[in-house]
Design a protein around this motif. Structure first.
Motif, short mmCIF file in Angstrom:
data_model
loop_
_atom_site.label_atom_id
_atom_site.label_comp_id
_atom_site.label_asym_id
_atom_site.label_seq_id
_atom_site.Cartn_x
_atom_site.Cartn_y
_atom_site.Cartn_z
N THR A 1 -0.94 13.09 19.55
CA THR A 1 -0.43 12.49 18.32
C THR A 1 -1.55 11.90 17.48
OG1 THR A 1 -0.07 10.36 19.40
CG2 THR A 1 1.78 11.90 19.38
N MET A 2 -1.24 11.65 16.21
CA MET A 2 -2.22 11.06 15.30
C MET A 2 -1.49 10.30 14.21
SD MET A 2 -5.26 12.91 13.12
CE MET A 2 -6.15 11.98 11.87
N THR A 3 -2.06 9.16 13.84
CA THR A 3 -1.53 8.37 12.72
C THR A 3 -2.65 8.10 11.72
OG1 THR A 3 -2.00 6.24 13.79
CG2 THR A 3 0.18 7.23 14.17
N VAL A 4 -2.26 7.87 10.48
CA VAL A 4 -3.19 7.46 9.43
C VAL A 4 -2.67 6.17 8.83
CG1 VAL A 4 -4.31 8.07 7.26
CG2 VAL A 4 -3.78 9.85 8.93
N THR A 5 -3.53 5.14 8.75
CA THR A 5 -3.14 3.85 8.22
C THR A 5 -3.83 3.59 6.89
OG1 THR A 5 -2.71 2.90 10.39
CG2 THR A 5 -3.18 1.35 8.62
N PHE A 6 -3.06 3.14 5.91
CA PHE A 6 -3.56 2.79 4.58
C PHE A 6 -3.46 1.28 4.42
CE2 PHE A 6 -2.03 7.08 4.48
CZ PHE A 6 -2.90 7.77 3.64
N ALA A 7 -4.60 0.60 4.25
CA ALA A 7 -4.63 -0.85 4.10
C ALA A 7 -4.72 -1.20 2.62
CB ALA A 7 -5.83 -1.43 4.86
N HIS A 8 -3.66 -1.77 2.08
CA HIS A 8 -3.58 -2.06 0.65
C HIS A 8 -4.54 -3.19 0.25
CE1 HIS A 8 0.05 0.30 -0.58
NE2 HIS A 8 0.22 0.30 0.72
N GLU A 9 -5.20 -3.00 -0.88
CA GLU A 9 -6.06 -4.03 -1.42
C GLU A 9 -5.25 -5.18 -2.00
OE1 GLU A 9 -9.67 -3.01 -3.91
OE2 GLU A 9 -8.41 -3.96 -5.45
N ASN A 10 -4.10 -4.87 -2.62
CA ASN A 10 -3.27 -5.88 -3.27
C ASN A 10 -1.81 -5.59 -2.94
OD1 ASN A 10 -1.78 -7.47 -5.14
ND2 ASN A 10 -3.57 -7.60 -6.48
N ALA A 11 -1.30 -6.30 -1.92
CA ALA A 11 0.07 -6.04 -1.46
C ALA A 11 1.10 -6.40 -2.53
CB ALA A 11 0.33 -6.83 -0.18
N LYS A 12 0.83 -7.46 -3.30
CA LYS A 12 1.78 -7.87 -4.34
C LYS A 12 1.87 -6.81 -5.44
CE LYS A 12 2.77 -11.52 -7.73
NZ LYS A 12 2.31 -12.81 -8.31
N ARG A 13 0.72 -6.30 -5.86
CA ARG A 13 0.72 -5.29 -6.93
C ARG A 13 1.40 -4.01 -6.47
NH1 ARG A 13 -4.18 -1.94 -9.47
NH2 ARG A 13 -3.07 -1.14 -11.29
N ALA A 14 1.29 -3.68 -5.19
CA ALA A 14 1.95 -2.49 -4.67
C ALA A 14 3.46 -2.57 -4.85
CB ALA A 14 1.60 -2.30 -3.19
N ILE A 15 3.99 -3.81 -4.93
CA ILE A 15 5.42 -4.01 -5.14
C ILE A 15 5.75 -4.11 -6.63
CG2 ILE A 15 7.38 -5.53 -4.68
CD1 ILE A 15 5.83 -6.47 -2.16
N THR A 16 5.03 -4.95 -7.35
CA THR A 16 5.39 -5.25 -8.74
C THR A 16 5.05 -4.13 -9.71
OG1 THR A 16 3.27 -6.38 -9.11
CG2 THR A 16 5.11 -7.72 -8.35
N ASP A 17 4.01 -3.33 -9.40
CA ASP A 17 3.56 -2.29 -10.33
C ASP A 17 3.92 -0.88 -9.85
OD1 ASP A 17 2.52 -4.34 -11.78
OD2 ASP A 17 0.44 -4.00 -11.21
N PHE A 18 4.83 -0.77 -8.91
CA PHE A 18 5.25 0.53 -8.38
C PHE A 18 5.73 1.45 -9.49
CE2 PHE A 18 8.81 3.18 -6.98
CZ PHE A 18 8.21 3.92 -5.96
N ASP A 19 5.32 2.73 -9.42
CA ASP A 19 5.73 3.70 -10.43
C ASP A 19 5.71 5.10 -9.81
OD1 ASP A 19 6.61 4.64 -12.84
OD2 ASP A 19 4.75 4.32 -13.93
N PHE A 20 6.28 6.06 -10.50
CA PHE A 20 6.29 7.43 -10.01
C PHE A 20 6.46 8.40 -11.16
CE2 PHE A 20 10.64 5.90 -9.84
CZ PHE A 20 11.34 6.91 -10.46
#
Length: 246
Positions: free
Chosen positions: A125-144
């Motif tokens: 098995t293998m996993t990849v982890t992404f460590a966010h620089e700004n956890a708050k911005r990942a929520i408030t500025d979410f877009d797609f």
């Protein structure tokens, strides 16, 4: 990310010269979130009040173990990246940054973890982890944005290859995958010859390909370093998916 993103532009970015190159990781089969929660604290006998958002890591499980990817992530685990995510509906996820284009999630690190061999109860098995620089911005500025093509087919990345002499003397060469040593001369040899010397450094005449022996013949001056050119040049000549590393 370009506002007018197309499948061709995305594939071209995968083959671009560093540092403008993008790197794709596919395919994820499980997701686990760690952190990114609202933190609170009380002031004396007053009620709880938010103080911030805890650090956030997103961990994705891959469908199998990829030794080349694990090696690449380990070599670059201390580098910072911007990351985009996409799903099976061709939705591309990122952040709003005040411009007309979708911005990536800034990451302090992207790293892998793996069990490289099958155990008695599970597959490798293998996993990849992404460590966010700004956890708050990942929520408030979410877009797609909705893409009109499948990005998975465009971001498969580059396979590292070695161009080596087939014999100790002469001008015969073969092309091998760097990890595993699989001979890919029969796949890329005809494409290299069709492109001519525009994709080879150090050659003094046009290369040829022998289908019977599956070898390339590349003439050069004594001591010349015969190398394939950069992936961006190869891509312009319809040679996709490889980069020479040795």
């Amino acid at each position: 990310m370009p506002a007018d993103l197309t499948a061709e532009k995305l594939e071209q970015m995968v083959h671009a010269d560093r540092p403008g190159r993008i790197f794709g990781i596919v395919r994820f089969t499980e997701y686990a979130k760690n952190g990114g929660e609202i933190q609170t604290a009380a002031n004396g006998y007053d009620g709880e009040a938010p103080t911030g958002v805890s650090a956030r890591k997103d961990t994705f499980t891959l469908n199998k173990f990829f030794p080349e990817l694990m090696a690449a992530l380990t070599r670059t685990y201390n580098q910072q990246w911007d990351a985009y995510f996409f799903d099976d509906n061709n939705m591309l996820f990122g952040l709003k940054d005040g411009t007309d284009t979708l911005a990536g999630y800034p990451m302090t690190a992207v790293y892998g973890d793996s069990t490289p061999f099958n155990t008695s109860s599970t597959k490798a098995t293998m996993t990849v982890t992404f460590a966010h620089e700004n956890a708050k911005r990942a929520i408030t500025d979410f877009d797609f944005v909705q893409l009109d093509f499948n990005p998975q087919k465009c971001v498969l990345g580059l396979t590292w290859v070695r161009l080596e002499k087939a014999e100790t003397t002469g001008n015969a060469y073969k092309l091998f995958e760097d990890v595993g040593g699989y001979d890919v001369t029969a796949i890329y040899g005809p494409l290299i010859v069709a492109a001519g010397n525009t994709v080879i450094n150090g050659a003094t005449s046009a290369a040829s390909y022998d289908d019977a022996t599956q070898t390339l013949t590349i003439a050069s001056t004594s001591g010349a370093d015969i190398r394939l050119k950069s992936p961006s040049v190869l891509y312009e000549n319809d040679i996709k998916g490889i980069e020479q590393v040795a």
